[in-house]
Motif scaffolding. Sequence first.
Motif, PDB file in Angstrom:
ATOM      1  N   THR A 159       0.815  -1.213   0.000  1.00 45.14           N
ATOM      2  CA  THR A 159       0.000   0.000   0.000  1.00 45.14           C
ATOM      3  C   THR A 159       0.843   1.254   0.000  1.00 45.14           C
ATOM      4  O   THR A 159       0.585   2.199  -0.756  1.00 45.14           O
ATOM      5  N   GLU A 160       1.853   1.291   0.849  1.00 36.07           N
ATOM      6  CA  GLU A 160       2.613   2.523   1.052  1.00 36.07           C
ATOM      7  C   GLU A 160       3.773   2.682   0.076  1.00 36.07           C
ATOM      8  O   GLU A 160       4.116   3.808  -0.292  1.00 36.07           O
ATOM      9  N   PHE A 161       4.393   1.575  -0.338  1.00 35.22           N
ATOM     10  CA  PHE A 161       5.613   1.678  -1.116  1.00 35.22           C
ATOM     11  C   PHE A 161       5.581   0.923  -2.441  1.00 35.22           C
ATOM     12  O   PHE A 161       6.600   0.786  -3.109  1.00 35.22           O
ATOM     13  N   ALA A 266      -5.508   4.765  -2.953  1.00 34.44           N
ATOM     14  CA  ALA A 266      -4.349   4.160  -3.611  1.00 34.44           C
ATOM     15  C   ALA A 266      -4.635   2.711  -3.991  1.00 34.44           C
ATOM     16  O   ALA A 266      -4.283   2.261  -5.087  1.00 34.44           O
ATOM     17  N   SER A 267      -5.264   1.970  -3.093  1.00 40.16           N
ATOM     18  CA  SER A 267      -5.592   0.573  -3.372  1.00 40.16           C
ATOM     19  C   SER A 267      -6.539   0.460  -4.560  1.00 40.16           C
ATOM     20  O   SER A 267      -6.369  -0.406  -5.427  1.00 40.16           O
ATOM     21  N   ALA A 268      -7.558   1.337  -4.609  1.00 40.65           N
ATOM     22  CA  ALA A 268      -8.505   1.310  -5.721  1.00 40.65           C
ATOM     23  C   ALA A 268      -7.834   1.660  -7.043  1.00 40.65           C
ATOM     24  O   ALA A 268      -8.224   1.165  -8.105  1.00 40.65           O
ATOM     25  N   ALA A 269      -6.800   2.504  -6.990  1.00 37.96           N
ATOM     26  CA  ALA A 269      -6.074   2.905  -8.196  1.00 37.96           C
ATOM     27  C   ALA A 269      -4.996   1.904  -8.574  1.00 37.96           C
ATOM     28  O   ALA A 269      -4.367   2.041  -9.631  1.00 37.96           O
ATOM     29  N   GLY A 270      -4.758   0.917  -7.714  1.00 38.04           N
ATOM     30  CA  GLY A 270      -3.761  -0.100  -8.001  1.00 38.04           C
ATOM     31  C   GLY A 270      -2.332   0.377  -7.873  1.00 38.04           C
ATOM     32  O   GLY A 270      -1.454  -0.037  -8.638  1.00 38.04           O
ATOM     33  N   THR A 271      -2.079   1.252  -6.892  1.00 36.43           N
ATOM     34  CA  THR A 271      -0.729   1.782  -6.723  1.00 36.43           C
ATOM     35  C   THR A 271      -0.454   2.008  -5.250  1.00 36.43           C
ATOM     36  O   THR A 271      -1.294   1.718  -4.395  1.00 36.43           O
ATOM     37  N   SER A 272       0.723   2.539  -4.928  1.00 37.78           N
ATOM     38  CA  SER A 272       1.081   2.848  -3.546  1.00 37.78           C
ATOM     39  C   SER A 272       0.677   4.273  -3.210  1.00 37.78           C
ATOM     40  O   SER A 272       0.410   5.094  -4.099  1.00 37.78           O
ATOM     41  N   VAL A 273       0.648   4.579  -1.918  1.00 34.45           N
ATOM     42  CA  VAL A 273       0.310   5.930  -1.486  1.00 34.45           C
ATOM     43  C   VAL A 273       1.315   6.935  -2.036  1.00 34.45           C
ATOM     44  O   VAL A 273       0.947   8.005  -2.539  1.00 34.45           O
ATOM     45  N   GLY A 287      -2.120  17.242  -3.869  1.00 33.35           N
ATOM     46  CA  GLY A 287      -2.332  15.858  -3.495  1.00 33.35           C
ATOM     47  C   GLY A 287      -3.739  15.372  -3.772  1.00 33.35           C
ATOM     48  O   GLY A 287      -4.658  16.173  -4.023  1.00 33.35           O
ATOM     49  N   PRO A 288      -3.968  14.061  -3.721  1.00 35.30           N
ATOM     50  CA  PRO A 288      -5.292  13.495  -4.013  1.00 35.30           C
ATOM     51  C   PRO A 288      -6.371  13.939  -3.038  1.00 35.30           C
ATOM     52  O   PRO A 288      -7.536  14.077  -3.435  1.00 35.30           O
ATOM     53  N   MET A 289      -6.028  14.194  -1.782  1.00 39.78           N
ATOM     54  CA  MET A 289      -7.054  14.608  -0.828  1.00 39.78           C
ATOM     55  C   MET A 289      -7.551  16.016  -1.129  1.00 39.78           C
ATOM     56  O   MET A 289      -8.723  16.339  -0.866  1.00 39.78           O
ATOM     57  N   ASN A 290      -6.700  16.863  -1.691  1.00 39.58           N
ATOM     58  CA  ASN A 290      -7.145  18.192  -2.114  1.00 39.58           C
ATOM     59  C   ASN A 290      -8.098  18.084  -3.302  1.00 39.58           C
ATOM     60  O   ASN A 290      -9.087  18.822  -3.392  1.00 39.58           O
ATOM     61  N   VAL A 291      -7.778  17.181  -4.227  1.00 40.60           N
ATOM     62  CA  VAL A 291      -8.665  16.962  -5.361  1.00 40.60           C
ATOM     63  C   VAL A 291     -10.005  16.420  -4.889  1.00 40.60           C
ATOM     64  O   VAL A 291     -11.070  16.832  -5.374  1.00 40.60           O
ATOM     65  N   LEU A 292      -9.979  15.505  -3.934  1.00 42.39           N
ATOM     66  CA  LEU A 292     -11.216  14.960  -3.372  1.00 42.39           C
ATOM     67  C   LEU A 292     -12.057  16.063  -2.739  1.00 42.39           C
ATOM     68  O   LEU A 292     -13.279  16.102  -2.916  1.00 42.39           O
TER      69      LEU A 292
END
Length: 350
Positions: A159-161, A266-273, A287-292
């Motif tokens: 998840t993270e790396f 990240a998991s839904a996108a199939g990548t790491s954080v 970052g993604p949380m700003n987009v959200l």
Amino acid sequence: MKEDRDATMEQVTGHITGQMQSGPEDLPLGSHPLFATGDLDEARDRVARVYCDHRLEVMGRAPLAARHNRLDGQDLSINVLTYGAKTQIAPGALEEFYLFQFPLRGHASINTGTRGYEIGGGSGGVLNPDDDVSMIWSEHCVQLMLQIDRRSLQRAARTEFGLPQGAALRFDGARALEGGAGQSFLGLLRFVMSESQRGAALLGQGSAMGRQLERTLLVGLLQSQLPMPDAAGAAQSNGGAPRVTRRAEEFMRANLGAPLMIEEIASAAGTSVRSLQAAFRASHGCGPMNVLRDMRLERAWEELSNPGVETRVTDVATGLGFFHLGRFSEHYRKKFGCAPVETLRAARRG
């Protein structure tokens, strides 16, 4: 050189133990004792109950004086263990867990079947579940250990790396923890241990804070013990980055009312954080949380601009995860140039 080595060890281990005295009775995590014994068979049995079956032998002339303090979480436990005497410990393969070891006093020689190394003097290491392990702990060695569920650490690495699914997570030898990520990781361990001494139940309670704290410990361990690539550079050179952001945005748009965490995106996108953050910075400049948050604000504008009879600003805001109404209004005004209630009133007048 020996004086320099001892000074370094004192500096690093002091970060964990505070004013730890010379006697082995003054172990950290003293409010969480597991056992204390001078009997070899009892010590072996008690350790085996929480770790795994192993061979334990005393070497040298010092008497066995085993003590084990243990703080249990859900996916990991923090342990402080000493045998007093010089000992040989041969567990073979640990199988179900990884074991981080950091000598607070003394040193340990590790043999994994394919290589050997030594920890102590400010360095630690992680035993892999499938290594054929045998160890020799020096006399009066005191070890700080983090026992981590195998699947949980592998999941954190994915998840993270960005550890590929099915790839092996392996640690290799000793690593110094005097500064940088190592020092930060030890500082977090020290915080958890000191809070437990004050009676604060941070781990093992099933709380959101406890789960987050365990996840942070796993990330800290990985960052301090594994060589980490430059995530931003990797994302910029990765042709799949636009696809990653598109998948993440689709997932966020479909779950605007859910309390999403970045790990889930990240998991839904199939990548790491890390890769997700780098991809969003490259494509959006944030970052993604700003987009959200912007997606949620746009949905709020749509709902307030097309209100029903019972539409209320508070309901719209909380339904989209904005529970601080003042901050919601501030972000809304900054994005649309008016307050949420003004949008609602204008829509009803029209």
